[in-house]
Scaffold this active site. Structure first.
Site, PDB file in Angstrom:
ATOM      1  N   GLY A   1       0.831  -1.211   0.000  1.00  0.00           N
ATOM      2  CA  GLY A   1       0.000   0.000   0.000  1.00  0.00           C
ATOM      3  C   GLY A   1       0.857   1.248   0.000  1.00  0.00           C
ATOM      4  O   GLY A   1       0.582   2.218   0.720  1.00  0.00           O
ATOM      5  N   ALA A   2       1.902   1.243  -0.841  1.00  0.00           N
ATOM      6  CA  ALA A   2       2.879   2.344  -0.824  1.00  0.00           C
ATOM      7  C   ALA A   2       2.460   3.524  -1.697  1.00  0.00           C
ATOM      8  O   ALA A   2       3.214   4.475  -1.847  1.00  0.00           O
ATOM      9  CB  ALA A   2       4.243   1.828  -1.272  1.00  0.00           C
TER      10      ALA A   2
ATOM     11  N   GLY B   1      -0.588   7.994   1.533  1.00  0.00           N
ATOM     12  CA  GLY B   1      -0.627   8.115   2.997  1.00  0.00           C
ATOM     13  C   GLY B   1       0.578   7.568   3.736  1.00  0.00           C
ATOM     14  O   GLY B   1       1.732   7.916   3.461  1.00  0.00           O
TER      15      GLY B   1
ATOM     16  N   ASN C   1       1.172  -2.489   5.520  1.00  0.00           N
ATOM     17  CA  ASN C   1       0.447  -1.225   5.660  1.00  0.00           C
ATOM     18  C   ASN C   1      -0.880  -1.208   4.916  1.00  0.00           C
ATOM     19  O   ASN C   1      -1.829  -0.559   5.357  1.00  0.00           O
ATOM     20  CB  ASN C   1       1.365  -0.102   5.152  1.00  0.00           C
TER      21      ASN C   1
ATOM     22  N   TYR D   1     -14.179  -2.248  11.550  1.00  0.00           N
ATOM     23  CA  TYR D   1     -12.822  -1.732  11.327  1.00  0.00           C
ATOM     24  C   TYR D   1     -11.987  -1.937  12.600  1.00  0.00           C
ATOM     25  O   TYR D   1     -10.854  -2.427  12.537  1.00  0.00           O
ATOM     26  CB  TYR D   1     -12.846  -0.247  10.932  1.00  0.00           C
TER      27      TYR D   1
ATOM     28  N   LYS E   1      -8.459  -4.192  13.336  1.00  0.00           N
ATOM     29  CA  LYS E   1      -7.203  -3.680  13.901  1.00  0.00           C
ATOM     30  C   LYS E   1      -6.879  -4.369  15.236  1.00  0.00           C
ATOM     31  O   LYS E   1      -5.716  -4.481  15.602  1.00  0.00           O
ATOM     32  CB  LYS E   1      -7.260  -2.153  14.033  1.00  0.00           C
TER      33      LYS E   1
ATOM     34  N   LEU F   1      -5.155   9.642  14.662  1.00  0.00           N
ATOM     35  CA  LEU F   1      -5.738  10.372  13.534  1.00  0.00           C
ATOM     36  C   LEU F   1      -4.648  10.851  12.558  1.00  0.00           C
ATOM     37  O   LEU F   1      -3.917  11.791  12.860  1.00  0.00           O
ATOM     38  CB  LEU F   1      -6.445  11.585  14.127  1.00  0.00           C
TER      39      LEU F   1
ATOM     40  N   THR G   1      -4.769  11.334   5.631  1.00  0.00           N
ATOM     41  CA  THR G   1      -4.347  10.637   4.402  1.00  0.00           C
ATOM     42  C   THR G   1      -5.609  10.510   3.546  1.00  0.00           C
ATOM     43  O   THR G   1      -6.589  11.208   3.770  1.00  0.00           O
ATOM     44  CB  THR G   1      -3.829   9.220   4.736  1.00  0.00           C
TER      45      THR G   1
ATOM     46  N   PHE H   1      -7.433   8.053   3.842  1.00  0.00           N
ATOM     47  CA  PHE H   1      -8.200   7.107   4.665  1.00  0.00           C
ATOM     48  C   PHE H   1      -9.695   7.473   4.777  1.00  0.00           C
ATOM     49  O   PHE H   1     -10.565   6.625   4.548  1.00  0.00           O
ATOM     50  CB  PHE H   1      -7.542   7.068   6.049  1.00  0.00           C
TER      51      PHE H   1
HETATM   52  P1  NDP Z   1      -4.601   5.625   2.385  1.00  0.00           P
HETATM   53  O1  NDP Z   1      -5.961   5.350   1.853  1.00  0.00           O
HETATM   54  O2  NDP Z   1      -3.981   6.943   2.148  1.00  0.00           O
HETATM   55  O3  NDP Z   1      -3.595   4.484   1.893  1.00  0.00           O
HETATM   56  C1  NDP Z   1      -3.952   3.136   1.912  1.00  0.00           C
HETATM   57  C2  NDP Z   1      -3.024   2.362   1.024  1.00  0.00           C
HETATM   58  O4  NDP Z   1      -3.380   0.969   1.066  1.00  0.00           O
HETATM   59  C3  NDP Z   1      -3.111   2.794  -0.431  1.00  0.00           C
HETATM   60  O5  NDP Z   1      -1.840   2.687  -1.018  1.00  0.00           O
HETATM   61  C4  NDP Z   1      -4.063   1.766  -0.989  1.00  0.00           C
HETATM   62  O6  NDP Z   1      -3.952   1.606  -2.386  1.00  0.00           O
HETATM   63  C5  NDP Z   1      -3.591   0.532  -0.258  1.00  0.00           C
HETATM   64  N1  NDP Z   1      -4.572  -0.551  -0.339  1.00  0.00           N
HETATM   65  C6  NDP Z   1      -5.845  -0.555   0.099  1.00  0.00           C
HETATM   66  N2  NDP Z   1      -6.426  -1.726  -0.193  1.00  0.00           N
HETATM   67  C7  NDP Z   1      -5.492  -2.465  -0.833  1.00  0.00           C
HETATM   68  C8  NDP Z   1      -5.487  -3.751  -1.404  1.00  0.00           C
HETATM   69  N3  NDP Z   1      -6.565  -4.537  -1.350  1.00  0.00           N
HETATM   70  N4  NDP Z   1      -4.363  -4.206  -1.993  1.00  0.00           N
HETATM   71  C9  NDP Z   1      -3.258  -3.429  -2.048  1.00  0.00           C
HETATM   72  N5  NDP Z   1      -3.208  -2.201  -1.537  1.00  0.00           N
HETATM   73  C10 NDP Z   1      -4.310  -1.726  -0.941  1.00  0.00           C
HETATM   74  O7  NDP Z   1      -4.728   5.366   3.966  1.00  0.00           O
HETATM   75  P2  NDP Z   1      -3.638   5.330   5.132  1.00  0.00           P
HETATM   76  O8  NDP Z   1      -2.295   5.625   4.645  1.00  0.00           O
HETATM   77  O9  NDP Z   1      -4.181   6.153   6.217  1.00  0.00           O
HETATM   78  O10 NDP Z   1      -3.764   3.804   5.576  1.00  0.00           O
HETATM   79  C11 NDP Z   1      -2.651   2.928   5.643  1.00  0.00           C
HETATM   80  C12 NDP Z   1      -2.831   2.004   6.829  1.00  0.00           C
HETATM   81  O11 NDP Z   1      -2.835   2.771   8.028  1.00  0.00           O
HETATM   82  C13 NDP Z   1      -4.145   1.215   6.827  1.00  0.00           C
HETATM   83  O12 NDP Z   1      -3.864  -0.104   7.262  1.00  0.00           O
HETATM   84  C14 NDP Z   1      -4.993   1.954   7.858  1.00  0.00           C
HETATM   85  O13 NDP Z   1      -5.942   1.113   8.449  1.00  0.00           O
HETATM   86  C15 NDP Z   1      -3.919   2.376   8.834  1.00  0.00           C
HETATM   87  N6  NDP Z   1      -4.251   3.471   9.729  1.00  0.00           N
HETATM   88  C16 NDP Z   1      -4.637   4.690   9.230  1.00  0.00           C
HETATM   89  C17 NDP Z   1      -4.930   5.712  10.110  1.00  0.00           C
HETATM   90  C18 NDP Z   1      -5.414   7.045   9.647  1.00  0.00           C
HETATM   91  O14 NDP Z   1      -5.962   7.808  10.472  1.00  0.00           O
HETATM   92  N7  NDP Z   1      -5.228   7.425   8.396  1.00  0.00           N
HETATM   93  C19 NDP Z   1      -4.774   5.536  11.564  1.00  0.00           C
HETATM   94  C20 NDP Z   1      -4.405   4.197  11.954  1.00  0.00           C
HETATM   95  C21 NDP Z   1      -4.121   3.237  11.070  1.00  0.00           C
HETATM   96  P3  NDP Z   1      -5.167   1.949  -3.387  1.00  0.00           P
HETATM   97  O15 NDP Z   1      -4.960   3.371  -3.738  1.00  0.00           O
HETATM   98  O16 NDP Z   1      -4.959   0.990  -4.483  1.00  0.00           O
HETATM   99  O17 NDP Z   1      -6.451   1.710  -2.640  1.00  0.00           O
HETATM  100  C1  8X3 Z   2      -7.514   4.875  11.845  1.00  0.00           C
HETATM  101  C2  8X3 Z   2      -7.681   5.766  13.017  1.00  0.00           C
HETATM  102  O1  8X3 Z   2      -9.325   6.458  14.797  1.00  0.00           O
HETATM  103  O2  8X3 Z   2      -9.989   6.777  12.490  1.00  0.00           O
HETATM  104  O3  8X3 Z   2      -7.205   3.584  12.241  1.00  0.00           O
HETATM  105  O4  8X3 Z   2      -9.926   4.584  13.436  1.00  0.00           O
HETATM  106  S1  8X3 Z   2      -9.308   5.888  13.455  1.00  0.00           S
END
Ligand code: NDP
Ligand code: 8X3
Length: 246
Positions: free
Chosen positions: A4-5, A8, A81, A147, A151, A179, A182, A184
């Site tokens: 998921g690079a 975010g 990720n 969700y 986690k 929080l 991204t 997200f």
């Molecule tokens: P983003 O949506 O910005 O990034 C998510 C990444 O995961 C994207 O590169 C996305 O690619 C990829 N992805 C999603 N589904 C798949 C899949 N099926 N196969 C391959 N790649 C996939 O969100 P974040 O950076 O915030 O999220 C990254 C991680 O951090 C997640 O696990 C999330 O649960 C976790 N997280 C996020 C928080 C937040 O507040 N943002 C807080 C805590 C945890 P694509 O563009 O193809 O969908």
């Molecule tokens: C993402 C953070 O608090 O929106 O895991 O669930 S929260």
């Protein structure tokens, strides 16, 4: 290897590990975006290999990993990720489809990558798995139900793996962000950008870079130090459900 690079936290990790001088295998679904990021980082002198696949597709994941050239096979750090939230509604009103996507990505996708990459780490007696968990895995918040459960599973799977590799030098870290601004929330609210923007109103949220910094720190800790778990909250955040907004 960072899953998921393309956005975010994953993208933040790609940039920070690159700045740290590491070689990167970047994975994601969006081939074009992966290519753009590869070009950006190669331009700064980083060696980058990209693999486009969906972590929910076990066969595609295995094919991609097996396609790695010899000199890219010994993966030192796996950042699990790739993940997402879909929906924010009471458990009794949630969408089956959203639930399945979250479970298939956040739990089964993470397990797929772990199952593919960790045997080599165990064999080499060297390696580090950094799972991106969440504050949401520590305690459920209203309407977060499935969700949060995924986690919590990341926490249990991180703890389980750490026990299972304790006889090796492989390390396991569960990074639990709060929080982070991204893509997200855009994903969670199915493209409702206004609702997504409201999530970050009145508070300075974390950034992908903030989380990446901790990942790089954990990966570069001395070999005898295992950063098992880190909870990273925004300063005005008390927990997953207590957020002070100005
Ligand atoms: P983003 O949506 O910005 O990034 C998510 C990444 O995961 C994207 O590169 C996305 O690619 C990829 N992805 C999603 N589904 C798949 C899949 N099926 N196969 C391959 N790649 C996939 O969100 P974040 O950076 O915030 O999220 C990254 C991680 O951090 C997640 O696990 C999330 O649960 C976790 N997280 C996020 C928080 C937040 O507040 N943002 C807080 C805590 C945890 P694509 O563009 O193809 O969908
Ligand atoms: C993402 C953070 O608090 O929106 O895991 O669930 S929260």
């Amino acid at each position: 290897m960072i899953t998921g690079a393309t956005s975010g936290i994953g993208l933040g990790c790609a940039r920070k590990f690159a700045a740290n001088g590491d070689r990167l295998i970047l994975t994601g679904r969006n081939e074009q975006r992966l290519e753009e990021i590869r070009n950006e980082l190669v331009g700064k002198g980083t060696q980058v290999l990209t693999l486009a696949f969906d972590v929910r597709d076990r066969e595609a994941a295995a094919r991609s990993v097996n396609s790695l050239p010899e000199e890219w096979r010994d993966i030192d750090v796996l950042v699990n990720n790739a993940g997402l939230a879909l929906g924010l509604e009471p458990e009794y009103e949630g969408s089956w489809e959203d639930w399945e996507t979250m479970i298939d990505t956040n739990i089964k996708g993470l397990l797929t990558m772990t199952r593919l990459i960790v045997p080599g780490m165990v064999q080499r007696d060297r390696g580090h798995v950094i799972n991106i968990g969440s504050v949401a895995g520590d305690a459920a918040y209203p309407n977060g139900n499935v969700y949060c459960a995924t986690k919590s599973a990341v926490k249990a799977l991180s703890d389980g793996l750490r026990l299972d590799v304790a006889n090796t030098a492989v390390r396991v870290t569960n990074l639990k962000p709060g929080l982070v601004e991204t893509n997200f929330s855009n994903v969670r609210f199915h493209g409702d950008t206004e609702r997504a923007a409201n999530v970050y109103k009145g508070i300075t949220p974390l950034t992908g870079d903030d989380i990446a910094e901790v990942a790089v720190y954990a990966a570069n800790a001395p070999a005898h130090v295992q950063i098992a778990e880190v909870l990273i909250l925004a300063t005005h955040q008390g927990s997953g459900s207590v957020i002070y907004r100005k």
